[in-house]
Motif scaffolding. Structure first.
Motif, mmCIF file in Angstrom:
data_model
loop_
_atom_site.group_PDB
_atom_site.id
_atom_site.type_symbol
_atom_site.label_atom_id
_atom_site.label_comp_id
_atom_site.label_asym_id
_atom_site.label_seq_id
_atom_site.Cartn_x
_atom_site.Cartn_y
_atom_site.Cartn_z
ATOM 1 N N LEU A 85 -3.763 -3.623 3.670
ATOM 2 C CA LEU A 85 -3.181 -2.413 3.103
ATOM 3 C C LEU A 85 -3.059 -1.314 4.157
ATOM 4 C CD1 LEU A 85 -4.895 -2.208 -0.409
ATOM 5 C CD2 LEU A 85 -2.647 -3.100 0.184
ATOM 6 N N VAL A 86 -4.051 -1.213 5.035
ATOM 7 C CA VAL A 86 -3.983 -0.210 6.100
ATOM 8 C C VAL A 86 -2.801 -0.505 7.021
ATOM 9 C CG1 VAL A 86 -5.221 0.824 8.038
ATOM 10 C CG2 VAL A 86 -6.457 0.205 5.958
ATOM 11 N N SER A 112 -1.970 0.266 -5.058
ATOM 12 C CA SER A 112 -1.276 -1.009 -4.929
ATOM 13 C C SER A 112 -1.268 -1.693 -6.291
ATOM 14 C CB SER A 112 -1.961 -1.900 -3.886
ATOM 15 O OG SER A 112 -1.273 -3.126 -3.748
ATOM 16 N N ASN A 168 -12.447 2.216 3.577
ATOM 17 C CA ASN A 168 -12.777 1.423 2.389
ATOM 18 C C ASN A 168 -11.630 0.528 1.934
ATOM 19 O OD1 ASN A 168 -15.314 2.618 2.280
ATOM 20 N ND2 ASN A 168 -14.647 4.248 0.894
ATOM 21 N N CYS A 169 -10.498 0.571 2.644
ATOM 22 C CA CYS A 169 -9.330 -0.228 2.264
ATOM 23 C C CYS A 169 -9.323 -1.571 2.981
ATOM 24 C CB CYS A 169 -8.045 0.525 2.608
ATOM 25 S SG CYS A 169 -7.557 1.678 1.332
ATOM 26 N N VAL A 193 -5.401 5.288 -2.066
ATOM 27 C CA VAL A 193 -4.487 4.214 -1.689
ATOM 28 C C VAL A 193 -4.214 3.402 -2.943
ATOM 29 C CG1 VAL A 193 -4.185 2.123 -0.326
ATOM 30 C CG2 VAL A 193 -5.232 4.133 0.706
ATOM 31 N N VAL A 246 -11.338 6.939 2.932
ATOM 32 C CA VAL A 246 -10.502 6.049 2.122
ATOM 33 C C VAL A 246 -9.944 4.912 2.967
ATOM 34 C CG1 VAL A 246 -8.367 5.922 0.793
ATOM 35 C CG2 VAL A 246 -9.925 7.835 0.447
ATOM 36 N N LEU A 247 -9.508 5.218 4.182
ATOM 37 C CA LEU A 247 -8.961 4.165 5.051
ATOM 38 C C LEU A 247 -10.029 3.148 5.431
ATOM 39 C CD1 LEU A 247 -6.668 6.290 7.411
ATOM 40 C CD2 LEU A 247 -5.974 4.786 5.541
ATOM 41 N N VAL A 285 -6.843 1.428 -5.309
ATOM 42 C CA VAL A 285 -7.677 0.515 -4.530
ATOM 43 C C VAL A 285 -8.887 1.252 -3.971
ATOM 44 C CG1 VAL A 285 -7.737 -1.051 -2.552
ATOM 45 C CG2 VAL A 285 -5.671 -0.895 -3.952
ATOM 46 N N ALA A 286 -8.670 2.409 -3.397
ATOM 47 C CA ALA A 286 -9.750 3.229 -2.847
ATOM 48 C C ALA A 286 -9.360 4.688 -2.990
ATOM 49 C CB ALA A 286 -10.021 2.893 -1.381
ATOM 50 N N ALA A 308 0.820 -1.202 0.000
ATOM 51 C CA ALA A 308 0.000 0.000 0.000
ATOM 52 C C ALA A 308 0.854 1.252 0.000
ATOM 53 C CB ALA A 308 -0.925 0.005 1.216
ATOM 54 N N MET A 349 -0.146 5.516 0.074
ATOM 55 C CA MET A 349 -1.245 6.476 0.170
ATOM 56 C C MET A 349 -0.741 7.862 -0.205
ATOM 57 S SD MET A 349 -3.901 7.132 3.322
ATOM 58 C CE MET A 349 -5.483 7.918 2.996
#
Length: 342
Positions: A277-278, A174, A272-273, A172, A269-270, A179-180, A157, A159
């Motif tokens: 990845l977070v 990848s 929805n990840c 984000v 966004v976080l 991704v989001a 990930a 961001m």
């Protein structure tokens, strides 16, 4: 929207149509244009009087028959004819000679995340009107991430928060894809408006738009330690010129309000990840890019809200066009995954 690197390597010109500045990158030569996206027009005759920095200085200082226009808003072309005239005068003979030698030359242009098909068509028509035979569209977020040196093509990930003049884009990335992502309608123009409103309400002073950005620069870095700053403007009541001492702490609080919308976008966004990845972001952190990335207090607010390290790009204002130029020159290699045998 993002195309393959093979198609991008066939392009010779990279264009970043920003609401504040327009940048053009020529393959193997570097950035040849970095000017404000502003044009001054005589409304009586339709003649174009000035473009770029010369037109920006004229903003708010012209008679009625001269109008200063912004053909690009939020990374989207809103006036195709004026945008073509603006670009044609900015690039001059540098690009036109190249297009004559290569009549089939391709161009690549950055587009905001989630842009409408009509906005994409406007960008394509703007460049084809200048002589490009084919126009490739690339997400601004991916181009900016490449320009910041992030490992976009790797399965980890990254961001990025792209702070522009009209909007702020958060994403984000990848494996070379988004991704989001989220687009927040808050940018440098909104922050400038907050400063102007603070001066009008608390000091009864109308300040010119061109004086707002230097005020923000004075509030950032080491200058933020100063308790007050002298600001010149026009008195709201009398209309006379007046100078006031502005408390820098109060101005910082005034611009904090619009910045909270950016924090909300990052949180969305976080959420929805995927969790994996977070977890990667907790180590690598968040990258700030864009012309408004150096807004006073923004980096500290994001660090406090997310508990993640926040980094600012070395060249936050030009990272998108440099990233797109790097893809044109083949400096980015995709992640090769060989299909498994059945």
């Amino acid at each position: 929207m993002t195309i393959s690197l093979t198609q991008l390597r066939r392009c010779s010109v990279a264009v970043d149509l920003g609401a504040a500045r327009t940048r053009v990158y020529l393959k193997n030569q570097g950035m040849i244009v970095d000017e404000p996206s502003v044009a001054a027009v005589n409304v009586r005759t339709g003649a174009l009087l000035a473009v770029g920095a010369q037109a920006e200085v004229m903003d708010g200082r012209t008679p009625d028959y001269i109008r200063v226009v912004h053909p690009i808003s939020g990374g989207t072309v809103v006036d195709i004819d004026m945008a073509q005239r603006l670009l044609r005068n900015l690039v001059g003979d540098k690009l036109r000679r190249t297009w004559r030698r290569k009549p089939s030359m391709r161009a690549a242009v950055c587009m905001p995340y989630g842009s409408e098909p009509l906005a994409q068509r406007a960008a394509v028509e703007t460049l084809t009107g200048l002589g490009a035979r084919r126009v490739e569209l690339v997400d601004t977020l991916i181009a900016a991430a490449v320009g910041c040196g992030l490992p976009v093509e790797q399965p980890e990930a990254t961001m990025i928060v792209m702070c522009g003049a009209g909007t702020t884009q958060v994403a984000v990335l990848s494996v070379g894809s988004i991704v989001a992502a989220e687009t927040v309608p808050v940018g440098g123009n909104t922050i400038d408006h907050a400063v102007i409103q603070h001066m009008r309400l608390h000091h009864e002073l109308m300040v010119p738009n061109q004086a707002v950005r230097p005020l923000q620069v004075m509030l950032s870095g080491d200058d933020a330690q100063a308790s007050s700053t002298e600001v010149h403007g026009r008195d709201v009541v009398s209309g006379l010129a007046r100078s006031v001492q502005v408390d820098t702490e109060r101005v910082l609080k005034a611009i904090t309000t619009p910045l909270t919308a950016i924090l909300d976008g990052i949180g969305t966004v976080l959420r929805n990840c995927p969790p994996d990845l977070v977890a990667d972001l907790a180590d690598c952190g968040i990258m700030l890019a864009g012309g408004s990335a150096l807004t006073p207090g923004l980096r500290a607010m994001i660090e406090q809200a997310t508990s993640m390290p926040v980094h600012v790009a070395d060249r936050p204002d030009t990272c998108a066009v440099h990233g797109l130029g790097a893809m044109l020159e083949g400096k980015v290699e995709p992640l090769h995954l060989d299909p498994l045998a059945p």
